[in-house]
Design an enzyme around this catalytic site. Structure first.
Site, PDB file in Angstrom:
ATOM      1  N   HIS A 168       0.821  -1.205   0.000  1.00 27.83           N
ATOM      2  CA  HIS A 168       0.000   0.000   0.000  1.00 27.83           C
ATOM      3  C   HIS A 168       0.855   1.254   0.000  1.00 27.83           C
ATOM      4  O   HIS A 168       0.626   2.184  -0.752  1.00 27.83           O
ATOM      5  CB  HIS A 168      -0.940   0.007   1.210  1.00 27.83           C
ATOM      6  CG  HIS A 168      -1.899   1.156   1.192  1.00 27.83           C
ATOM      7  ND1 HIS A 168      -1.542   2.441   1.555  1.00 27.83           N
ATOM      8  CD2 HIS A 168      -3.202   1.224   0.838  1.00 27.83           C
ATOM      9  CE1 HIS A 168      -2.591   3.240   1.430  1.00 27.83           C
ATOM     10  NE2 HIS A 168      -3.612   2.519   0.995  1.00 27.83           N
ATOM     11  N   HIS A 175      -8.120  -0.143  -4.097  1.00 28.64           N
ATOM     12  CA  HIS A 175      -6.781  -0.298  -4.679  1.00 28.64           C
ATOM     13  C   HIS A 175      -6.653  -1.612  -5.440  1.00 28.64           C
ATOM     14  O   HIS A 175      -6.188  -1.635  -6.574  1.00 28.64           O
ATOM     15  CB  HIS A 175      -5.697  -0.222  -3.606  1.00 28.64           C
ATOM     16  CG  HIS A 175      -5.501   1.139  -3.043  1.00 28.64           C
ATOM     17  ND1 HIS A 175      -5.586   2.293  -3.802  1.00 28.64           N
ATOM     18  CD2 HIS A 175      -5.205   1.549  -1.789  1.00 28.64           C
ATOM     19  CE1 HIS A 175      -5.353   3.344  -3.034  1.00 28.64           C
ATOM     20  NE2 HIS A 175      -5.126   2.917  -1.802  1.00 28.64           N
TER      21      HIS A 175
END
Length: 144
Positions: free
Chosen positions: A9, A75
């Site tokens: 991330h 994401h």
């Protein structure tokens, strides 16, 4: 030649990237893939496109992209597939998820990477509620 690209991330703090880098080092030590590299979704470098370019330049003919994320989300379902040039969803309304906390996301450029002829790109799912994750959670709950 096969490359594994782990996607983290990313964070303003170093811990997130460091953990993903450590996971990559441990996978490298098992000698399963010819190349193991890390690309970060946001905040940190190398970015996903930088990493994919690096492994292709190093000779990878198969690039396996695996998010080091626990759960699916914006994401894994939209941003990373867009970067990989494989997003098939509807993009109307753009960036429309809301957070209950104040901060500005700093997403890297989501322009799709160029995958040359003869290179296979494979995108995998995040970890999910795998039994091996359950064991780790229980270990942590027990102070291990």
């Amino acid at each position: 030649m096969e490359a594994l690209v782990l996607v983290g991330h990313g964070s303003r703090l170093p811990h997130s990237k460091n953990v993903v880098m450590e996971v990559a080092e441990k996978i490298k030590a098992r000698n399963i893939y010819d190349i193991v590299e890390v690309g970060m979704m946001e905040f940190n470098e190398p970015t996903i496109p930088q990493t994919i370019k690096k492994v292709i330049d190093a000779g990878a003919k198969k690039v396996i992209v695996t998010p080091v994320f626990l759960a699916p989300g914006n994401h894994t379902e939209r941003d990373i597939p867009k970067i990989l040039g494989i997003y098939e969803g509807d993009d109307e309304g753009g960036h429309h998820h809301h957070h209950d906390h104040e901060h500005h996301h700093h997403h890297h450029d989501t322009t799709a990477v160029e995958i040359p002829e003869g290179v296979e790109l494979v995108y995998r799912k995040p970890m999910g509620a795998d039994d091996r994750i359950i064991d780790i959670v229980l270990d942590r709950a027990n102070g291990l």
